[in-house]
Each structure stands twice: as structure tokens, then as C-alpha cells.
Write a protein that holds these residues in place. Structure first.
Motif, PDB file in Angstrom:
ATOM      1  N   LEU A   1       0.854  -1.184   0.000  1.00 12.11           N
ATOM      2  CA  LEU A   1       0.000   0.000   0.000  1.00 12.11           C
ATOM      3  C   LEU A   1       0.889   1.233   0.000  1.00 12.11           C
ATOM      4  O   LEU A   1       1.869   1.303   0.743  1.00 12.11           O
ATOM      5  CB  LEU A   1      -0.916   0.020   1.225  1.00 12.11           C
ATOM      6  N   ILE A   2       0.547   2.205  -0.839  1.00 12.46           N
ATOM      7  CA  ILE A   2       1.334   3.428  -0.981  1.00 12.46           C
ATOM      8  C   ILE A   2       0.626   4.556  -0.249  1.00 12.46           C
ATOM      9  O   ILE A   2      -0.555   4.835  -0.509  1.00 12.46           O
ATOM     10  CB  ILE A   2       1.526   3.781  -2.468  1.00 12.46           C
ATOM     11  N   ILE A   3       1.368   5.198   0.658  1.00  5.75           N
ATOM     12  CA  ILE A   3       0.813   6.335   1.394  1.00  5.75           C
ATOM     13  C   ILE A   3       0.437   7.419   0.384  1.00  5.75           C
ATOM     14  O   ILE A   3       1.230   7.792  -0.467  1.00  5.75           O
ATOM     15  CB  ILE A   3       1.833   6.862   2.423  1.00  5.75           C
ATOM     16  N   GLY A   4      -0.777   7.895   0.467  1.00  4.86           N
ATOM     17  CA  GLY A   4      -1.256   8.924  -0.461  1.00  4.86           C
ATOM     18  C   GLY A   4      -2.120   8.339  -1.565  1.00  4.86           C
ATOM     19  O   GLY A   4      -3.082   8.947  -1.985  1.00  4.86           O
ATOM     20  N   GLN A   5      -1.793   7.128  -2.032  1.00  8.80           N
ATOM     21  CA  GLN A   5      -2.602   6.497  -3.090  1.00  8.80           C
ATOM     22  C   GLN A   5      -3.648   5.551  -2.531  1.00  8.80           C
ATOM     23  O   GLN A   5      -4.691   5.344  -3.143  1.00  8.80           O
ATOM     24  CB  GLN A   5      -1.707   5.729  -4.067  1.00  8.80           C
ATOM     25  N   HIS A   6      -3.380   4.951  -1.374  1.00 11.99           N
ATOM     26  CA  HIS A   6      -4.313   3.989  -0.810  1.00 11.99           C
ATOM     27  C   HIS A   6      -5.011   4.496   0.451  1.00 11.99           C
ATOM     28  O   HIS A   6      -5.552   3.725   1.207  1.00 11.99           O
ATOM     29  CB  HIS A   6      -3.581   2.666  -0.526  1.00 11.99           C
TER      30      HIS A   6
END
Length: 99
Positions: free
Chosen positions: A89-94
Motif C-alpha cells: 500500500l502506498i501512502i497517499g494512493q491507498h
């Protein structure tokens, strides 16, 4: 049979630097015999700040493969853990915000 279902989640920033790696607990579920390679359908995972949570918005279901099954004989009664394929999971995208 009762299974404890777990999944490794790697949390990274936009530069793909690892911020955290956690074991997400999907809980205990009754199911017929599971085997490696079968699929489990659940909600997608998302981030609420740095906490991994279910993304329960409409259409946010995902299929995960079972990659390992562990029988812990050291616990009484014995526990059967099912591990699903890991996700990143990418911080900002998820980020899913407030539910």
C-alpha cells in the motif's frame, strides 16, 4: 474447520521506501478445507493514516491467493493460520479517509 486468516502488508511512500510492514489480521473464519493456491474474496485493504483497514466502499472487493497454511501445535488448542499473498500500500494512493 476454523482458520485465522492473515496477510502481510508493506506500507511504502511515493518513492517506494518502506515505512512499515505489518501482519493484517482478517479474523477467524469457519470454512471447509482450504489449500494453497485457492482464493479468498475480501474487501480491498487501504490506509487510514498509517493503520491498515478494510476499504468497504462499493466495488472495493479483491481476490487473494492462499500462499501458506500454518498449523501451530504449540498453542492449545492448535491454531491453523492461513496466509494470503502479500500486498503493498502506498501512502497517499491507498488512503481511504474517514469511513
Amino acid at each position: 474447520m476454523k482458520y485465522a486468516i492473515c496477510q502481510t502488508v508493506k506500507i511504502v511512500d511515493m518513492n517506494e521506501e518502506i515505512m512499515a510492514e505489518v501482519l493484517f489480521d482478517h479474523g477467524e473464519h469457519e470454512a471447509p478445507a482450504l489449500s494453497i493456491g485457492c482464493s479468498v474474496v475480501s474487501y480491498q485493504l487501504g490506509l487510514k493514516e498509517f493503520e491498515v483497514v478494510y476499504d468497504k466502499r462499493e466495488g472495493k472487493q479483491e481476490r487473494f491467493k492462499v500462499i501458506d497454511i500454518e498449523f501451530d501445535l504449540l498453542k492449545k488448542p492448535a491454531i491453523t493460520r492461513v496466509f494470503l499473498e502479500p500486498v503493498t500500500l502506498i501512502i497517499g494512493q491507498h488512503d481511504i479517509g474517514q469511513l
